[in-house]
Design a protein around this motif. Structure first.
Motif, PDB file in Angstrom:
ATOM      1  N   PHE A   1       0.813  -1.218   0.000  1.00 35.86           N
ATOM      2  CA  PHE A   1       0.000   0.000   0.000  1.00 35.86           C
ATOM      3  C   PHE A   1       0.848   1.271   0.000  1.00 35.86           C
ATOM      4  O   PHE A   1       0.502   2.261  -0.642  1.00 35.86           O
ATOM      5  N   ASN A   2       1.951   1.265   0.723  1.00 33.37           N
ATOM      6  CA  ASN A   2       2.738   2.486   0.904  1.00 33.37           C
ATOM      7  C   ASN A   2       3.655   2.816  -0.272  1.00 33.37           C
ATOM      8  O   ASN A   2       4.236   3.898  -0.313  1.00 33.37           O
ATOM      9  N   LYS A   3       3.771   1.906  -1.230  1.00 36.09           N
ATOM     10  CA  LYS A   3       4.687   2.127  -2.353  1.00 36.09           C
ATOM     11  C   LYS A   3       3.957   2.748  -3.546  1.00 36.09           C
ATOM     12  O   LYS A   3       2.848   3.260  -3.406  1.00 36.09           O
ATOM     13  N   TYR A   4       4.602   2.720  -4.711  1.00 37.03           N
ATOM     14  CA  TYR A   4       4.086   3.414  -5.882  1.00 37.03           C
ATOM     15  C   TYR A   4       3.671   2.418  -6.962  1.00 37.03           C
ATOM     16  O   TYR A   4       4.092   1.268  -6.975  1.00 37.03           O
ATOM     17  N   VAL A   5       2.836   2.900  -7.880  1.00 36.21           N
ATOM     18  CA  VAL A   5       2.313   2.046  -8.945  1.00 36.21           C
ATOM     19  C   VAL A   5       3.448   1.558  -9.844  1.00 36.21           C
ATOM     20  O   VAL A   5       4.341   2.319 -10.210  1.00 36.21           O
ATOM     21  N   GLU A   6       3.385   0.275 -10.189  1.00 34.59           N
ATOM     22  CA  GLU A   6       4.382  -0.349 -11.054  1.00 34.59           C
ATOM     23  C   GLU A   6       3.700  -0.744 -12.367  1.00 34.59           C
ATOM     24  O   GLU A   6       2.778  -1.569 -12.375  1.00 34.59           O
ATOM     25  N   LEU A   7       4.146  -0.163 -13.451  1.00 37.79           N
ATOM     26  CA  LEU A   7       3.511  -0.346 -14.747  1.00 37.79           C
ATOM     27  C   LEU A   7       3.369  -1.824 -15.125  1.00 37.79           C
ATOM     28  O   LEU A   7       2.313  -2.250 -15.605  1.00 37.79           O
ATOM     29  N   ALA A   8       4.414  -2.606 -14.902  1.00 37.25           N
ATOM     30  CA  ALA A   8       4.379  -4.024 -15.289  1.00 37.25           C
ATOM     31  C   ALA A   8       3.270  -4.766 -14.556  1.00 37.25           C
ATOM     32  O   ALA A   8       2.608  -5.640 -15.137  1.00 37.25           O
TER      33      ALA A   8
END
Length: 267
Positions: free
Chosen positions: A247-254
Motif C-alpha cells: 500500500f505504501n509504495k508506488y504504482v508499477e507499470l508491469a
C-alpha cells in the motif's frame, strides 16, 4: 446496457485507485517537498495506471490518515489542483473520493468533471474515527443543488475500519440502501485498503440486489480477480498495482499490464 458500458466503455470495469500522498494539513504532509512533489507522484502513478490499460481511475486522498468525516477546505483545494494540472494528460474516465466526506466528494467531482464518486453515504458506525454518522438525504440534495446529478454514486456499504452500531445482516443493508437511496453501484470492502473483499459477502450482496451493480472494493489481486469478477460487476483496485503489492509504495507499470491482461482474458 449498464451505465459502466456507456460511461466507462466496458462491462466488468476495473477502476484503479490513484492514491494521492499526504496533502497540506495532513499529519504526514512533507512540507519540505511541498505540493509539487505530491503532484509529481500523483502524475507518475496516474500515467502508469493509464498506460497499463485500466478502464478508469479514481483519485483519492488515501494518505490523509487519520481520516476526517468532515474534510477541511485545504484538502479539497489541493486535490482539485492536482486533478486540474493532470487534466491535459487524462484520456480515460475518472472519479474522485475525498475520504470520508460525501459532500466534499460531490463538490470535487462537479469542479473537475469527474464521472463518479465513491463514499460512505449511509449508515451510522462505530469506527476508528469515532462515531461515524451520515446524512444521505442531505448529501443527495446537495448533489442536485450544485448541478452534479449526472455524477454516478458508488455506495460503500461495508466501511473500512467501522461497523454498524446495530447489528444488521448485509442483505438487509443492501436491500434498504437500494430502495431508499438508489445508488448507481454498491461497493463491498475488506477491513482496510488492500484487504481482500470476502467473496461470500460479495455473493450475498449481489444475490440480494441483482438489478444493482455491485463492485468488489478492496484487495482484488491477479490470482483472485477471476473469482471476484465472476460474482461482481466490476472492481476497484489499488494496492495490487503497487510495487510488491505494498500500500505504501508506488504504482508499477508491469503489474498493471499483467493484471489487465488477465482481466481482458476473463472478460
Amino acid at each position: 446496457m449498464s451505465w459502466t458500458k456507456e460511461i466507462l466503455n466496458t462491462e466488468k470495469p476495473i477502476i484503479a485507485m490513484c492514491h494521492i500522498r499526504a496533502l497540506p494539513g495532513d499529519p504526514g504532509y512533507d512540507h519540505a517537498a511541498g505540493m509539487q512533489w505530491v503532484l509529481q507522484k500523483a502524475r507518475e502513478d496516474f500515467l502508469a495506471l493509464q498506460e497499463g490499460g485500466v478502464d478508469a481511475v479514481m483519485f483519492s486522498n488515501e494518505f490523509s490518515l487519520p481520516y476526517l468525516t468532515k474534510v477541511k477546505t485545504e484538502t479539497v483545494a489541493a486535490m482539485a489542483r492536482i486533478i486540474g494540472e493532470l487534466m491535459p494528460e487524462i484520456e480515460i474516465p475518472f472519479g474522485v473520493n475525498v475520504l470520508w466526506d460525501p459532500v466534499a466528494s460531490m463538490d470535487l467531482a462537479q469542479a473537475t468533471g469527474a464521472k463518479f464518486v465513491r463514499e460512505i453515504f449511509t449508515g451510522v458506525y462505530a469506527s476508528d474515527f469515532g462515531v461515524w454518522d451520515t446524512n444521505c438525504g442531505e448529501t443527495i440534495r446537495h448533489q442536485h443543488r450544485i448541478g452534479a446529478k449526472d455524477v454516478k454514486s458508488l455506495f460503500n456499504i461495508v466501511p473500512e475500519a467501522a461497523q454498524y452500531l446495530a447489528h444488521r445482516e448485509i442483505e438487509s443493508i443492501a436491500k434498504t440502501t437500494v430502495f431508499n437511496c438508489k445508488p448507481d453501484a454498491v461497493c463491498v470492502s475488506g477491513m482496510t485498503a488492500g484487504e481482500a473483499t470476502d467473496s461470500n459477502i460479495l455473493s450475498r450482496v449481489k444475490q440480494a440486489i441483482p438489478n444493482t451493480l455491485v463492485f468488489a472494493n478492496t484487495g482484488v489481486r491477479i490470482n483472485t480477480v477471476e473469482e471476484q469478477l465472476g460474482i461482481a460487476d466490476g472492481a476497484v483496485v489499488g494496492t495490487t498495482f503497487k510495487q510488491d503489492g505494498d500500500f505504501n509504495k508506488y504504482v508499477e507499470l508491469a503489474r498493471v499490464k499483467e493484471f489487465m491482461q488477465e482481466v481482458k482474458r476473463i472478460r
